[in-house]
Design a protein around this motif. Structure first.
Motif, PDB file in Angstrom:
ATOM      1  N   TYR A  36      24.787  37.980  -5.976  1.00 33.92           N
ATOM      2  CA  TYR A  36      25.363  36.674  -6.274  1.00 33.92           C
ATOM      3  C   TYR A  36      24.508  35.565  -5.667  1.00 33.92           C
ATOM      4  O   TYR A  36      24.189  34.573  -6.334  1.00 33.92           O
ATOM      5  N   ARG A  39      21.153  35.274  -7.590  1.00 27.49           N
ATOM      6  CA  ARG A  39      21.327  34.617  -8.890  1.00 27.49           C
ATOM      7  C   ARG A  39      21.569  33.121  -8.729  1.00 27.49           C
ATOM      8  O   ARG A  39      21.059  32.315  -9.510  1.00 27.49           O
ATOM      9  N   THR A  40      22.357  32.758  -7.730  1.00 25.60           N
ATOM     10  CA  THR A  40      22.637  31.343  -7.474  1.00 25.60           C
ATOM     11  C   THR A  40      21.352  30.610  -7.119  1.00 25.60           C
ATOM     12  O   THR A  40      21.077  29.513  -7.625  1.00 25.60           O
ATOM     13  N   ARG A  41      20.532  31.214  -6.260  1.00 23.96           N
ATOM     14  CA  ARG A  41      19.256  30.600  -5.881  1.00 23.96           C
ATOM     15  C   ARG A  41      18.327  30.457  -7.086  1.00 23.96           C
ATOM     16  O   ARG A  41      17.658  29.430  -7.251  1.00 23.96           O
ATOM     17  N   LEU A  42      18.279  31.475  -7.919  1.00 18.75           N
ATOM     18  CA  LEU A  42      17.382  31.434  -9.073  1.00 18.75           C
ATOM     19  C   LEU A  42      17.854  30.423 -10.117  1.00 18.75           C
ATOM     20  O   LEU A  42      17.032  29.759 -10.748  1.00 18.75           O
ATOM     21  N   ARG A  43      19.170  30.284 -10.308  1.00 18.92           N
ATOM     22  CA  ARG A  43      19.676  29.248 -11.233  1.00 18.92           C
ATOM     23  C   ARG A  43      19.306  27.859 -10.721  1.00 18.92           C
ATOM     24  O   ARG A  43      18.896  26.987 -11.499  1.00 18.92           O
ATOM     25  N   HIS A  44      19.442  27.653  -9.423  1.00 21.54           N
ATOM     26  CA  HIS A  44      19.077  26.361  -8.834  1.00 21.54           C
ATOM     27  C   HIS A  44      17.576  26.112  -9.002  1.00 21.54           C
ATOM     28  O   HIS A  44      17.155  25.007  -9.346  1.00 21.54           O
ATOM     29  N   ALA A  46      15.673  27.258 -11.360  1.00 23.17           N
ATOM     30  CA  ALA A  46      15.413  26.960 -12.769  1.00 23.17           C
ATOM     31  C   ALA A  46      15.704  25.491 -13.069  1.00 23.17           C
ATOM     32  O   ALA A  46      14.934  24.834 -13.775  1.00 23.17           O
ATOM     33  N   ARG A  47      16.794  24.971 -12.515  1.00 25.27           N
ATOM     34  CA  ARG A  47      17.114  23.550 -12.726  1.00 25.27           C
ATOM     35  C   ARG A  47      16.033  22.663 -12.118  1.00 25.27           C
ATOM     36  O   ARG A  47      15.610  21.676 -12.729  1.00 25.27           O
ATOM     37  N   PHE A  75      11.988  35.635  -9.843  1.00 26.35           N
ATOM     38  CA  PHE A  75      12.190  34.700 -10.953  1.00 26.35           C
ATOM     39  C   PHE A  75      11.737  35.339 -12.262  1.00 26.35           C
ATOM     40  O   PHE A  75      12.434  35.278 -13.269  1.00 26.35           O
ATOM     41  N   ALA A  78      14.166  37.875 -13.501  1.00 34.13           N
ATOM     42  CA  ALA A  78      15.404  37.296 -14.024  1.00 34.13           C
ATOM     43  C   ALA A  78      15.186  36.499 -15.313  1.00 34.13           C
ATOM     44  O   ALA A  78      15.998  36.582 -16.234  1.00 34.13           O
ATOM     45  N   ALA A  79      14.111  35.732 -15.387  1.00 33.33           N
ATOM     46  CA  ALA A  79      13.898  34.819 -16.518  1.00 33.33           C
ATOM     47  C   ALA A  79      12.978  35.389 -17.603  1.00 33.33           C
ATOM     48  O   ALA A  79      12.944  34.867 -18.712  1.00 33.33           O
TER      49      ALA A  79
END
Length: 105
Positions: A36, A39-44, A46-47, A75, A78-79
Motif C-alpha cells: 500500500y 503504491r501510494t508513493r508511486l502514484r504521487h 506519477a503526479r 516505477f 508498476a507503470a
C-alpha cells in the motif's frame, strides 16, 4: 543467541502487534501495508512527473525513495515505462508508444 525468544515472536497474534496489524490491513485493503505504501508513493511520483519539471532524482527523494535505482525499477515495474518515458508520455509525446509498438513487431 540460541534459545532466546525475540519480542516479535512473543507478540505474534496479539492485537496491535505487527503481524496482527499486517493481517488486518491485508484484509481491509487487499494488499500488505508495504504494498500500500509503495503504491501510494508511486502514484504521487506519477503526479509529480506529469505535472512538474523536477528532476527524477528529486521526485524519488520527495516520495520517499532514498535509492534512485530502486525508484526507477519500482516505477518501471508498476507503470511499464521508466519515469523519464512516463513524463514524456504525460506531456503528449506519443512517439514513445509508437517506438514500443514497432519494436514488438
Amino acid at each position: 543467541m540460541p534459545g532466546r525468544r525475540w519480542p516479535s515472536t512473543r507478540a505474534r497474534g496479539r492485537p496491535g502487534s505487527a503481524p496482527s496489524t499486517s493481517c488486518a490491513c491485508s484484509r481491509v485493503l487487499g494488499v500488505t501495508p508495504h504494498q500500500y505504501l509503495l503504491r501510494t508513493r508511486l502514484r504521487h511520483a506519477a503526479r509529480l512527473l506529469a505535472a512538474g519539471e523536477q528532476p527524477v532524482t528529486e521526485v524519488a527523494l520527495e516520495v520517499g525513495f532514498a535509492d534512485l535505482s530502486n525508484f526507477v525499477r519500482s516505477f518501471h515495474r508498476a507503470a511499464g515505462v521508466s519515469p523519464r518515458r512516463f513524463r514524456q508520455a504525460a506531456r503528449g509525446d506519443r512517439k514513445i508508444f509508437q517506438e514500443r509498438a514497432a519494436a514488438a513487431v
